[in-house]
Write an enzyme that holds these catalytic residues in place. Structure first.
Site, PDB file in Angstrom:
ATOM      1  CG  HIS A  73       3.460   3.709   8.728  1.00 21.93           C
ATOM      2  ND1 HIS A  73       3.592   4.599   7.642  1.00 21.93           N
ATOM      3  CD2 HIS A  73       3.060   2.642   8.226  1.00 21.93           C
ATOM      4  CE1 HIS A  73       3.258   4.218   6.461  1.00 21.93           C
ATOM      5  NE2 HIS A  73       2.798   2.759   6.928  1.00 21.93           N
ATOM      6  NE  ARG A  79      -1.699  -2.340   2.907  1.00 23.46           N
ATOM      7  CZ  ARG A  79      -1.811  -3.537   2.430  1.00 23.46           C
ATOM      8  NH1 ARG A  79      -2.782  -4.069   1.642  1.00 23.46           N
ATOM      9  NH2 ARG A  79      -0.852  -4.367   2.687  1.00 23.46           N
ATOM     10  CB  THR A  80       3.341   2.662   2.281  1.00 26.44           C
ATOM     11  OG1 THR A  80       2.665   1.907   3.495  1.00 26.44           O
ATOM     12  CG2 THR A  80       3.991   3.824   2.528  1.00 26.44           C
ATOM     13  CE  LYS A  92      26.539  -3.059  -6.358  1.00 32.42           C
ATOM     14  NZ  LYS A  92      26.659  -2.048  -7.401  1.00 32.42           N
TER      15      LYS A  92
HETATM   16  N1   CP Z   1      -0.270   0.152   5.968  1.00 30.74           N
HETATM   17  C1   CP Z   1       1.072  -0.324   5.160  1.00 30.74           C
HETATM   18  O1   CP Z   1       1.953   0.400   5.550  1.00 30.74           O
HETATM   19  O2   CP Z   1       1.081  -1.171   4.425  1.00 30.74           O
HETATM   20  P1   CP Z   1       2.312  -1.684   3.571  1.00 30.74           P
HETATM   21  O3   CP Z   1       3.018  -2.527   4.681  1.00 30.74           O
HETATM   22  O4   CP Z   1       1.539  -2.656   2.384  1.00 30.74           O
HETATM   23  O5   CP Z   1       2.903  -0.523   2.977  1.00 30.74           O
END
Ligand code: CP
Length: 304
Positions: free
Chosen positions: A129, A51-52, A80
């Site tokens: 996040h 998603r992100t 590397k």
């Molecule tokens: N919600 C979220 O961060 O999903 P992803 O890990 O798929 O990006």
């Protein structure tokens, strides 16, 4: 130059403005389709994502910009031995803005200290996040019409769940929010989050029982048990299915309760819940693209 490393890098007024812009983009996407023409976004994902990363890329493309990047550390010169700082100083020559995810807490902050372009933290370890938080706030705002005066229950892995940490931090700056933390002892909210609530004069309740908390909730925020952050697989196996939301457990929930989950889910929400009108996690996914469009515009100072 502005970066977004922690949700508190934005004032409440700026968050409210981002939400207003995202809602306008949702209503009038054509108005924004060339706003980022000739601008480039790099998505540097040292840790997996669906998603992100893709919502950032879709957001930039929908603004008329372009994207480049990598989706795993193993396909970059990290393999590397290159440092994060050197990677950022390199990619900063090619693009106007960088969204990065990294398994180490603080890596996006370290990157921002030497970056020639804005850095967006797209998730750092079990820490933060902030763009998921913006997504969550936009979703709650669209579902409830406001970000004040409601009870939210966070359920599952509150220890390692970075989306939970960022969202509690953000909501603690709005008025009338009641927090209920639902987790087993081993996955409780970190002490530093609880202490920060106490310092602000805010209270929270802790329980192991989703069933007891359910009738009180206006928003239920389910989370996945974060397998990748466990040191001991036996602990993960013991805890992974500790909460499974199913239609029977929703019988005592408010009719207008909103169920959120940052996704991906594993077993913690039964697929049978998806058809319940209170399940809003796929709307949450959709909203993530539009709030990221608003954020890119803000950090690049782009106007319609
Ligand atoms: N919600 C979220 O961060 O999903 P992803 O890990 O798929 O990006």
């Amino acid at each position: 130059m502005r970066h977004l490393i922690d949700i508190t890098d934005l004032t409440v007024e700026e968050i409210d403005q981002l939400i207003a812009t995202a809602e306008d983009i949702l209503e009038n996407p054509v108005k924004y389709q060339d706003v980022a023409a000739h601008k480039q976004l790099a998505t540097l994902f040292f840790e997996p994502s669906t998603r992100t990363r893709l919502s950032f890329e879709s957001a930039m493309l929908s603004l008329g910009g372009s994207v480049l990047g990598f989706s795993s550390a193993s396909s970059s010169s990290t393999a590397k031995g290159e440092t994060v700082t050197d990677t950022i100083r390199t990619v900063g020559n090619y693009v106007d803005i960088i969204a990065m995810r990294h398994p180490k807490e603080g890596a996006p902050y370290a990157a921002s200290l030497r970056s020639p372009v804005p850095i967006i933290n797209a998730g750092d370890g079990g820490h933060n996040h902030p763009t998921q938080t913006l997504t969550d706030l936009l979703t709650i705002h669209r579902e409830r019409g406001s970000l004040a005066n409601f009870t939210i229950g966070f359920c599952g892995d509150l220890k390692f769940g970075r989306t939970v940490h960022s969202l509690v931090n953000a909501l603690s700056r709005y008025t009338g929010i009641r927090f209920i933390f639902i987790s087993p002892e081993e996955l409780k909210m970190p002490a530093y989050i609880n202490e920060s609530l106490k310092r602000k004069g805010l209270s929270y309740e802790e329980t192991e029982s989703l069933e007891d908390a359910m009738p009180q909730l206006d928003v239920l925020y389910m989370t996945r048990v974060q397998k990748e952050r466990f040191f001991n697989e036996a602990d993960y196996i013991r805890l992974k299915d500790i909460y499974v939301l199913d239609p029977a457990k929703l019988q005592n929930a408010k009719k207008e309760m909103c169920i959120l989950h940052p996704l991906p889910r594993v077993n913690e929400i039964a697929v049978a819940v998806d058809d319940d009108p209170r399940a809003r996690y796929f709307e949450q996914v959709r909203n993530g693209k539009f709030i990221r469009m608003a954020l890119i515009m803000k950090l690049l100072d782009l106007k319609v």
